[in-house]
Design an enzyme around this catalytic site. Structure first.
Site, PDB file in Angstrom:
ATOM      1  N   GLU A 140      46.251 -32.603  73.715  1.00 40.00           N
ATOM      2  CA  GLU A 140      44.854 -32.389  73.337  1.00 40.00           C
ATOM      3  C   GLU A 140      43.856 -32.699  74.441  1.00 40.00           C
ATOM      4  O   GLU A 140      42.711 -33.057  74.163  1.00 40.00           O
ATOM      5  CB  GLU A 140      44.526 -33.255  72.122  1.00 40.00           C
TER       6      GLU A 140
ATOM      7  N   GLU B 221      45.820 -30.113  67.588  1.00 41.83           N
ATOM      8  CA  GLU B 221      45.269 -30.446  68.905  1.00 41.83           C
ATOM      9  C   GLU B 221      43.750 -30.292  68.924  1.00 41.83           C
ATOM     10  O   GLU B 221      43.048 -31.093  69.554  1.00 41.83           O
ATOM     11  CB  GLU B 221      45.914 -29.568  69.974  1.00 41.83           C
TER      12      GLU B 221
END
Length: 869
Positions: free
Chosen positions: A270, A304
């Site tokens: 992420e 994410e």
């Protein structure tokens, strides 16, 4: 035994704030495969409360130090000390600028941590401690800084240069090189840093936020994959809108980017504004991706993206708090998937994953709390306990607080800790302050390992019509935690009439003591309890229900998760009974009645295709092993095979009708409705193959117009005794051998060969096959991971040859990629449940791994925990 000094253990109790902070980072990265030069300019200051003479200790690993300057002056050797994995600056001033020049070798970085190459493309993976492989730094999540990054590289080879934040400049340089500049206005820990350089195609779109801002959406892939990104973009836009509507979270940069890479240890990462994904979770087309692939892409893209707030804007203070960002974000992506598809089916899939991955972890030597007390390498704690159990803790909080107060508490948490590094205590405190609910006892869910067992005992007084339900909880000892106190457990329940099947009552019990008794009624008929509705807590349930009562719940429970759970329990107990692993009165009669109940469900739930498909799925051998007191691999395989064959035979006519009714020539769409229809059709097909009726599967494997149907038919044949098995597998490989992601399916089916005696020979052939790449984690997991975890009879052969082969492979992988080698060991987490002969053989291999010369800290820690609980 291991003679060198064991690696040090890091403990939560030893946490102390950093002595120094970094306000701003200027990075200048000159990309070169063999020797990338990095210039880091760090604006630093002493942290409040730190001693004036505190040294500055920076982390660094596998990098070359070229020079170091403080406030423009080169430091003499007497002012700093270079250790094997540290750079210590003695007595720096209260505020200063540190300039460090280093070099690293991306081409030689096979660990896939830090800066490395994937198919000629530069990319990074800095979580958890990869940034120290790029430059010397305070590599810890509680040091947040703003970053400006300049990247330069050969323009012809690497025309695309990306980093976090917004692009602020770029241009051409002499010698055929070029550069790009990026700035991220939001403070972040270094594990969220990302950099990419490569020859990539871009697929673009736009999203308008709830405040009216326009955000550019860009997905970067290898040029030949450009046509496989549409679904990922669509999932991203839906996730962004959902997070605004459900949690009030708006995106905060001008651009959001995703890059697909083939060599990746995780599913995705992420990094702020620049997510890096395993290509398996980006690329999809009807010809190459199954419905399950589309569904996984949707989930991971959302996960994410949701990290932008639950992980990035509010990060974790230290790695012991990992479940704070991961558990909360898994909960959020599960809720998103539930809203995008079928909520009960999504709950079934989430709980099946918990049962399959987390419950065995909690029951064995790898058990640890969602917030662990200690670790050697944090890489080993990206576990089902941190992720899936962490999500269940958040779900219980929502149950106890109610939806409105839970949302208010989440808003409070984000508002309080935006731009800061938080702890589990901070999260729970926001829940308490927003709701007024006392969660002191509930905190044990974060600190205690193990799965509680809730025992349910019920008595009914026909004279008064009242029923007494006693709920009791107990948790077995786990490594380092011999004594367990009661937890705060929300238990949703309902009562159904044993005669009419009517709903009599429902409620939520909060079990806080070792036991509690509910007195309910009066009722005009004996009630049958449906307990833990919606799987309201991650616990095991022990209750004594008759076959009649179990079949009633399997057919009448209006909580569709519990209806499935009752059905799954019957599948499980029938398989175990036929494997000789449990006792069941008249198991043949029970099997016949169960088949009749399934037939009724096929008619009664015909409109809910996805749910009905779940009812037809028998637990895997691995899932059955979780419920067996002693694991007998051959018996479990035979028992499961016998039950599936018998059910398939008893329902043959129904299954044929169902299969034919769901065949369709409609163009493929990755919608929930179509996916449900295909799931049910292929579940029926799988049971027909189990019953020896392989004709439809053979035809479908040849003529399928989409990968979902082709893969379902080929997989059903691949794990069967059908004479068409080899032909189907060969045909599939010849058709798809140029598509690496599709070939991973073929590798996994090969690894699951039902021919136990020759399974090891098959695996030895696969690791020499042209389709296998020992440096690609996806390939390794498809072969070795699937073999060790899902092919019980083949892997657990009595002579231990597969154990020795597996341990040899782990030690070889460890030389290249310690994280991957360590994660593969989880296939052995239930080894103590094997019979004594196999148990001794596994233990011997674990000791051999832990004692191996040069073994990494990652693999050593896992082998040592497995053998020494």
């Amino acid at each position: 035994m291991r003679t060198d000094t064991p690696p040090p253990t890091i403990r939560l109790s030893d946490y102390r704030p950093p002595d120094y902070l970094i306000d701003h980072v200027d990075l200048d990265v000159a990309l070169d495969p063999k020797r990338t030069a990095v210039k880091a300019r760090l604006a630093m200051r002493r942290a409040p409360g730190a001693a004036d003479d505190a040294p500055l200790v920076l982390n660094g690993e596998k990098i070359e130090l070229i020079s170091i300057c403080l406030d423009g002056d080169a430091l003499s050797p007497s002012r700093y000390e270079l250790g094997e994995e540290t750079l210590t600056v003695r007595e720096p001033p209260a505020k200063f600028t540190l300039e460090i020049k280093t070099a690293c070798a991306p081409e030689a970085n096979t660990a896939l941590s830090g800066l490395y190459l994937s198919n000629g493309m530069f990319c990074t993976q800095c979580e958890a401690e990869g940034f120290r492989r790029i430059t010397y730094f305070l590599d810890r999540p509680d040091v947040l800084a703003r970053y400006s990054v300049r990247i330069e590289a050969d323009k012809a080879a690497y025309p695309v240069l990306l980093a976090n934040g917004n692009r602020t400049g770029g241009g051409d340089l002499a010698g055929g090189r070029h550069y790009a500049q990026w700035a991220d206005p939001h403070p972040k820990p270094c594990y969220l840093f990302a950099l990419v350089g490569g020859d990539l195609a871009c697929v673009e779109d736009e999203f308008v936020t709830m405040s009216g801002r326009k955000v550019a959406l860009k997905i970067y892939v290898q040029p030949q994959n450009k046509e496989k990104c549409a679904y990922t973009l669509d999932a991203l836009k839906r996730a962004m809108r959902w997070d605004e509507e459900t949690f009030g979270r708006e995106y905060d940069l001008d651009i959001f980017m995703i890059v697909a890479v083939d060599h990746f240890n995780f599913g995705a990462m992420e990094n702020k504004g620049l997510n890096i994904f395993n290509s398996a979770y980006v690329l999809a087309s009807p010809e190459t991706a199954t419905d399950a692939d589309y569904e996984t892409i949707e989930s991971i893209v959302a996960h994410e993206y949701f990290h932008n707030w639950s992980g990035n804007r509010v990060t974790c203070r230290d790695w012991f708090q990992l479940c704070l960002k991961e558990g909360f974000t898994v909960f959020r992506d599960q809720e998103f998937s539930s809203d995008m598809r079928s909520r009960p089916v999504q709950r079934i899939k989430d709980v099946r994953r918990l049962w399959s991955a987390q419950f065995p972890e909690d029951a064995g030597p790898l058990a640890h709390p969602p917030r662990p007390d200690s670790y050697i390498t944090i890489d080993n704690f990206y576990t089902a306990t941190v992720y899936e159990k962490g999500a269940e803790i958040c779900r219980m909080l929502k149950t106890l607080l109610g939806p409105e107060r839970f949302r208010h508490a989440c808003d409070l948490y984000f508002a309080r800790h935006d731009g800061h590094a938080a702890t589990v205590e901070d999260f729970v405190k926001a829940m308490e302050d927003a709701s007024g609910v006392d969660l002191a006892q509930f905190r044990r869910w974060y600190s205690d390992a193990g799965t509680p067992t809730v025992t349910v005992e019920q008595g009914y007084d026909e004279k008064t019509g009242r029923t007494r339900i006693t709920l009791a909880q107990a948790t077995k000892p786990t490594p380092g935690q011999p004594n367990k106190e009661p937890r705060h457990i929300p238990i949703a329940y309902a009562l159904y009439g044993s005669r009419t099947g009517a709903l009599l009552d429902e409620g939520l019990a909060e079990l806080k003591d070792a036991s509690t008794t509910l007195t309910l009624g009066p009722y005009k008929e004996r009630p049958v309890i449906s307990v833990l509705r919606g799987f309201s807590a991650p616990v095991l349930v022990q209750e004594k229900l008759s076959l009649d009562d179990r079949l009633l719940l399997a057919g009448r429970d209006d909580d569709l998760f519990n209806r499935w759970a009752a059905t799954e329990g019957l599948w499980r107990d029938l398989c175990l009974a036929h494997a000789g692993a449990n006792e069941m009165t008249d198991k043949e009669e029970a099997l016949g009645r169960f088949a009749a109940a399934l037939a009724a469900s096929l008619k009664g739930l015909a409109a809910d295709h996805a749910l009905t498909a779940e009812l037809l799925r028998c637990p895997t051998e691995f899932d059955l092993a979780r419920s067996a007191a002693v694991i007998d691999p051959e018996a479990l395989a035979k028992g499961r095979k016998a039950v599936r064959a018998r059910i398939g035979a008893l329902l043959k006519d129904d299954l044929f009708r169902l299969y034919e009714s769901l065949r369709s020539n409609a163009p493929f769409e990755p919608t929930a409705r179509q996916a449900g229809e295909r799931a049910l059709k292929n579940a029926a097909l799988s049971l027909l193959v189990a019953a020896g009726e392989d004709g439809p599967a053979i035809d479908q494997s040849k003529t399928a117009a989409n990968m979902t149907d082709e893969a379902a038919a080929t997989a059903a044949l691949a794990v069967s005794a059908s004479e068409a098995r080899e032909e189907a597998l060969s045909r599939f490989y010849e058709r798809w051998k140029q598509d690496s992601l599709v070939v991973n399916k073929w590798l996994a089916w090969r690894a699951m060969t039902p021919l136990a005696d020759s399974a090891l020979k098959e695996i030895e052939g696969l690791i020499r096959h042209e389709a296998y790449d020992e440096k690609n984690p996806n390939k390794v997991r498809a072969v070795l991971g699937v073999f060790a975890r899902e092919n019980l009879a083949g892997f657990h052969r009595a002579d231990g040859a597969a154990y020795r082969f597996f341990s040899n492979q782990l030690l070889e992988i460890d030389k290249r990629n310690p994280q991957l080698a360590a994660r593969l060991t989880t296939a052995l987490e239930s080894w103590r449940k094997l019979e004594p002969g196999r148990r001794a053989l596994v233990r011997e291999e674990l000791i051999r791994i832990a004692d191996a010369k040069g073994v990494s800290d990652n693999l050593y820690e896992m082998a040592n925990r497995l053998v020494n609980d």
